[in-house]
Design a protein around this motif. Structure first.
Motif, mmCIF file in Angstrom:
data_model
loop_
_atom_site.group_PDB
_atom_site.id
_atom_site.type_symbol
_atom_site.label_atom_id
_atom_site.label_comp_id
_atom_site.label_asym_id
_atom_site.label_seq_id
_atom_site.Cartn_x
_atom_site.Cartn_y
_atom_site.Cartn_z
ATOM 1 N N CYS A 318 -13.847 -37.413 -28.890
ATOM 2 C CA CYS A 318 -13.967 -37.528 -30.293
ATOM 3 C C CYS A 318 -13.983 -39.008 -30.613
ATOM 4 C CB CYS A 318 -12.898 -36.829 -30.973
ATOM 5 S SG CYS A 318 -13.129 -34.914 -31.117
ATOM 6 N N SER A 319 -13.020 -39.626 -29.811
ATOM 7 C CA SER A 319 -13.125 -41.039 -30.029
ATOM 8 C C SER A 319 -14.179 -41.928 -29.426
ATOM 9 C CB SER A 319 -11.580 -41.701 -29.317
ATOM 10 O OG SER A 319 -11.685 -41.466 -28.050
ATOM 11 N N LEU A 320 -14.679 -41.335 -28.327
ATOM 12 C CA LEU A 320 -15.876 -41.908 -27.887
ATOM 13 C C LEU A 320 -17.040 -41.826 -28.848
ATOM 14 C CD1 LEU A 320 -15.457 -41.247 -23.927
ATOM 15 C CD2 LEU A 320 -15.449 -43.651 -25.234
ATOM 16 N N ALA A 321 -17.187 -40.268 -29.012
ATOM 17 C CA ALA A 321 -18.252 -39.949 -30.050
ATOM 18 C C ALA A 321 -18.462 -40.817 -31.298
ATOM 19 C CB ALA A 321 -18.527 -38.618 -30.238
ATOM 20 N N GLY A 322 -17.305 -40.851 -32.096
ATOM 21 C CA GLY A 322 -16.899 -41.370 -33.138
ATOM 22 C C GLY A 322 -17.216 -43.034 -33.349
ATOM 23 N N TYR A 323 -16.722 -43.705 -32.022
ATOM 24 C CA TYR A 323 -16.953 -44.973 -31.916
ATOM 25 C C TYR A 323 -18.622 -45.338 -31.840
ATOM 26 C CZ TYR A 323 -16.837 -49.833 -30.182
ATOM 27 O OH TYR A 323 -17.240 -51.126 -30.142
ATOM 28 N N ALA A 324 -19.053 -44.505 -31.091
ATOM 29 C CA ALA A 324 -20.513 -44.614 -30.712
ATOM 30 C C ALA A 324 -21.391 -44.659 -32.063
ATOM 31 C CB ALA A 324 -21.093 -43.699 -29.753
ATOM 32 N N LEU A 325 -21.027 -43.377 -32.846
ATOM 33 C CA LEU A 325 -21.929 -43.384 -34.347
ATOM 34 C C LEU A 325 -21.452 -44.475 -35.083
ATOM 35 C CD1 LEU A 325 -21.235 -39.363 -34.424
ATOM 36 C CD2 LEU A 325 -23.501 -40.711 -33.673
ATOM 37 N N ALA A 326 -20.363 -44.922 -34.919
ATOM 38 C CA ALA A 326 -19.875 -45.753 -36.240
ATOM 39 C C ALA A 326 -20.187 -47.438 -35.982
ATOM 40 C CB ALA A 326 -18.359 -45.799 -36.329
ATOM 41 N N ARG A 327 -20.417 -47.590 -34.648
ATOM 42 C CA ARG A 327 -20.626 -49.037 -34.317
ATOM 43 C C ARG A 327 -21.872 -49.324 -33.447
ATOM 44 N NH1 ARG A 327 -17.546 -51.677 -37.830
ATOM 45 N NH2 ARG A 327 -15.430 -51.963 -37.245
ATOM 46 N N MET A 328 -22.409 -48.266 -32.745
ATOM 47 C CA MET A 328 -23.566 -48.589 -31.882
ATOM 48 C C MET A 328 -24.782 -48.285 -32.468
ATOM 49 S SD MET A 328 -22.124 -47.571 -28.049
ATOM 50 C CE MET A 328 -20.815 -48.345 -27.184
ATOM 51 N N THR A 329 -25.977 -49.261 -32.293
ATOM 52 C CA THR A 329 -27.147 -48.651 -32.966
ATOM 53 C C THR A 329 -28.226 -48.397 -31.806
ATOM 54 O OG1 THR A 329 -26.941 -50.734 -34.453
ATOM 55 C CG2 THR A 329 -28.917 -49.913 -34.303
ATOM 56 N N PHE A 330 -28.642 -47.133 -31.982
ATOM 57 C CA PHE A 330 -29.583 -46.279 -31.029
ATOM 58 C C PHE A 330 -30.475 -45.567 -31.867
ATOM 59 C CE2 PHE A 330 -25.360 -44.027 -31.195
ATOM 60 C CZ PHE A 330 -25.890 -43.111 -31.446
ATOM 61 N N GLY A 332 -31.989 -42.362 -33.240
ATOM 62 C CA GLY A 332 -31.589 -41.014 -33.768
ATOM 63 C C GLY A 332 -30.102 -40.777 -34.003
ATOM 64 N N ARG A 333 -29.706 -41.839 -34.185
ATOM 65 C CA ARG A 333 -28.069 -42.059 -34.590
ATOM 66 C C ARG A 333 -27.784 -41.063 -35.680
ATOM 67 N NH1 ARG A 333 -24.491 -47.015 -36.159
ATOM 68 N NH2 ARG A 333 -25.882 -47.053 -38.098
ATOM 69 N N ASN A 334 -28.400 -41.467 -36.775
ATOM 70 C CA ASN A 334 -28.229 -40.515 -38.033
ATOM 71 C C ASN A 334 -28.475 -39.169 -37.906
ATOM 72 O OD1 ASN A 334 -27.390 -42.902 -39.339
ATOM 73 N ND2 ASN A 334 -29.256 -43.538 -39.972
ATOM 74 N N LEU A 335 -29.682 -38.805 -37.278
ATOM 75 C CA LEU A 335 -30.086 -37.264 -37.017
ATOM 76 C C LEU A 335 -29.017 -36.802 -36.220
ATOM 77 C CD1 LEU A 335 -32.068 -35.339 -37.508
ATOM 78 C CD2 LEU A 335 -33.218 -35.836 -35.093
ATOM 79 N N ALA A 340 -25.489 -32.752 -35.227
ATOM 80 C CA ALA A 340 -24.251 -32.427 -34.355
ATOM 81 C C ALA A 340 -23.032 -32.494 -34.857
ATOM 82 C CB ALA A 340 -24.067 -33.221 -33.068
ATOM 83 N N VAL A 341 -22.756 -33.122 -36.163
ATOM 84 C CA VAL A 341 -21.441 -33.233 -36.611
ATOM 85 C C VAL A 341 -21.398 -32.394 -37.735
ATOM 86 C CG1 VAL A 341 -19.641 -34.782 -37.479
ATOM 87 C CG2 VAL A 341 -21.067 -35.401 -35.579
ATOM 88 N N LEU A 342 -22.094 -32.762 -38.752
ATOM 89 C CA LEU A 342 -22.171 -32.202 -40.258
ATOM 90 C C LEU A 342 -22.451 -30.778 -40.011
ATOM 91 C CD1 LEU A 342 -23.141 -35.096 -42.531
ATOM 92 C CD2 LEU A 342 -21.040 -34.430 -41.863
#
Length: 506
Positions: A318-330, A332-335, A340-342
């Protein structure tokens, strides 16, 4: 017109102090009321789990199991019966005295009470052989020892006979074959033959079933049986019409016939067998007779293991996935965050019941590991960590980048140490969710020994609830609630504490 006299500073300070104390008093009163509503059911269940009859109506706070004088009597009776004031029981060669006060008014019968030992075989979740009963071995003697007006005190003496005369060691007896000689398993696992040297013992050798605790004495010719050890000594006292029982060494477990019949489930209880009897039963009545291991203890260990695995997986993934979605740009991130989360949080887990169950069955993972794999990544935990990392200052990453740190180094050495409050909150919620999880453990786990505590307690409800034995169910529920309560009490400050604001100075 004269101006009003100024208020003295000392008077104003006293008035302000009274206001502060009044506000503090109202705040603490409100907190006490709210704590009563939140902790009231737990405290009620805790107190009821100590009673012999938690179904009493109206309920009272007069609990003999918490009375020091009665606890002292339970200790003394345990010492008389076994030499152990904690565990109690009735061992061979022991004599126990128990007193009963009977009121016999003029015109009523003046006969002594009828005292008998009755069999008591508790219900168990596992198939166990019927244990030897004190009624079949012990003898009773009743005599009057005191008189005060219409009240007479009778002393009941319970004697457990010796099959031999020497002292010995406590072991467990088991039958190797239905027609074989009795053998005993010592504490180190060694099985030895037992010599029965009295006709009485020869007649009763096959009444000592597998798992029955006995006492042996070691001699030059081998081991000699002293007699069986009884965990409890059930006693019933009855008086005639017109008489009434007004007192006894221990309060009765059950009153019937308008106070003329008292039943005591154990008159040699010891402290653990009296005050914490339901808790001891939770462990002993789920014991496997072959191995001696308690299923309840296995359920507790399984729940701790499952909760620990869930917490460890949540902290890592969860910490790895949360950091990737919050700080990294790639791409399909928002999709990915939306689907996968909401979306996963909006779909009940029961929708995937059949597909997940079939997959785990094909993989041969209908066990604790399959249960852990089914909830390996928590969508709620990913959302929590994403929101936390988004609120942290970007200056931290910029400083790490200037020093030449890569994404993984920045995450593990800079960002993750600052996420302590979020990780603690994530760990607590995951531990609580895993500890209280019931649906998936009920579906996946097949073997009694692999159950978690919630599934095991449901078996308690099915087995003991139908008989009205709610004391054992309440004891199991209290034990299951203690780890979560301790966890919140110890780590509650991390819910409101955050170190992100102090991460950047100046």
């Amino acid at each position: 017109m004269t101006a009003p006299a100024p208020v003295r500073p000392a008077v104003r300070e006293r008035w302000l102090a009274r206001r502060r104390w009044a506000r503090a008093a109202w705040l603490y009163a409100f907190m006490l009321v709210m704590s009563f509503f939140f902790l009231g059911p737990f405290v009620t269940g805790l107190l009821s789990s100590l009673k012999d009859n938690p179904n009493e109506y109206p309920p009272t706070l007069n609990i003999p199991q918490l009375t020091p004088a009665v606890i002292g009597h339970a200790w003394a009776l345990g010492v008389q019966g076994s030499g152990d004031g904690w565990q109690g029981g009735l061992h061979p060669g022991r004599t126990v005295t128990f007193e009963v006060q009977v009121q016999s008014p003029p015109g009523a019968p003046q006969d002594p009470p009828a005292v008998t030992l009755f069999p008591y075989q508790p219900v168990s979740l596992v198939a166990v052989a019927r244990q030897a009963q004190a009624r079949d071995y012990a003898t009773l003697d009743t005599r009057e020892v005191a008189r005060s007006g219409d009240t007479r005190t009778y002393r009941v003496t319970v004697r457990s006979p010796l099959l031999t005369r020497q002292t010995g060691e406590t072991v467990r007896a088991t039958l190797t074959e239905p027609d074989a000689d009795l053998r005993a398993r010592l504490g180190n696992g060694q099985t030895v033959p037992v010599r029965l040297d009295t006709p009485q013992a020869q007649e009763r050798q096959y009444e000592l079933n597998a798992g029955q605790t006995v006492e042996l004495t070691r001699g030059p010719a081998g081991y000699t049986l002293r007699g069986p050890v009884f965990e409890r000594t059930p006693l019933q006292v009855d008086v005639q019409r017109g008489q009434s029982i007004v007192g006894s060494t221990l309060p009765p477990s059950d009153r019937q016939d308008f106070g003329r019949s008292f039943a005591f489930r154990n008159v040699t209880p010891g402290v653990l067998g009296y005050t914490f009897n339901n808790y001891r039963r939770a462990f002993r009545e789920t014991a496997d007779p072959a191995s001696g291991r308690s299923l309840f203890f296995s359920w507790v260990l399984n729940s701790f293991l499952y909760a620990f695995l869930r917490v460890a997986a949540a902290v890592v993934f969860c910490s790895l996935a949360g950091y990737a979605l919050a700080r990294m740009t790639f791409p399909g991130r928002n999709l990915i965050f939306l689907v996968a989360v909401l979306f996963v949080q909006m779909v009940p887990s029961q929708v995937n019941l059949v597909s997940n169950y079939v997959l785990l069955k094909d993989l041969g993972l209908l066990n604790l590991w399959g249960l852990w794999l089914n909830g390996l990544v928590a969508a709620g935990g990913v959302f929590l960590m994403k929101q936390f990392f988004e609120g942290m200052p970007r200056e931290l990453e910029e400083s790490a980048a200037i020093d030449g740190a890569g994404p993984l180094t920045t995450f593990f050495r800079v960002m993750l140490p600052q996420a302590g409050p979020a990780l603690i909150a994530l760990s607590i919620t995951q531990f609580q969710g895993a500890w209280n999880d019931f649906f998936w453990p009920l579906v996946i786990l097949r073997d009694n020994a692999s159950f978690t505590l919630t599934v095991g307690l449901s078996n308690f409800r099915e087995l003991y609830g139908g008989q009205g034995d709610y004391g054992l169910i309440l004891a199991g529920a209290v034990l299951s609630a203690i780890p979560v309560i301790v966890l919140f009490v110890v780590f509650q400050r991390y819910f409101v504490d955050t170190g992100a604001d102090s991460a950047v100075k100046g």
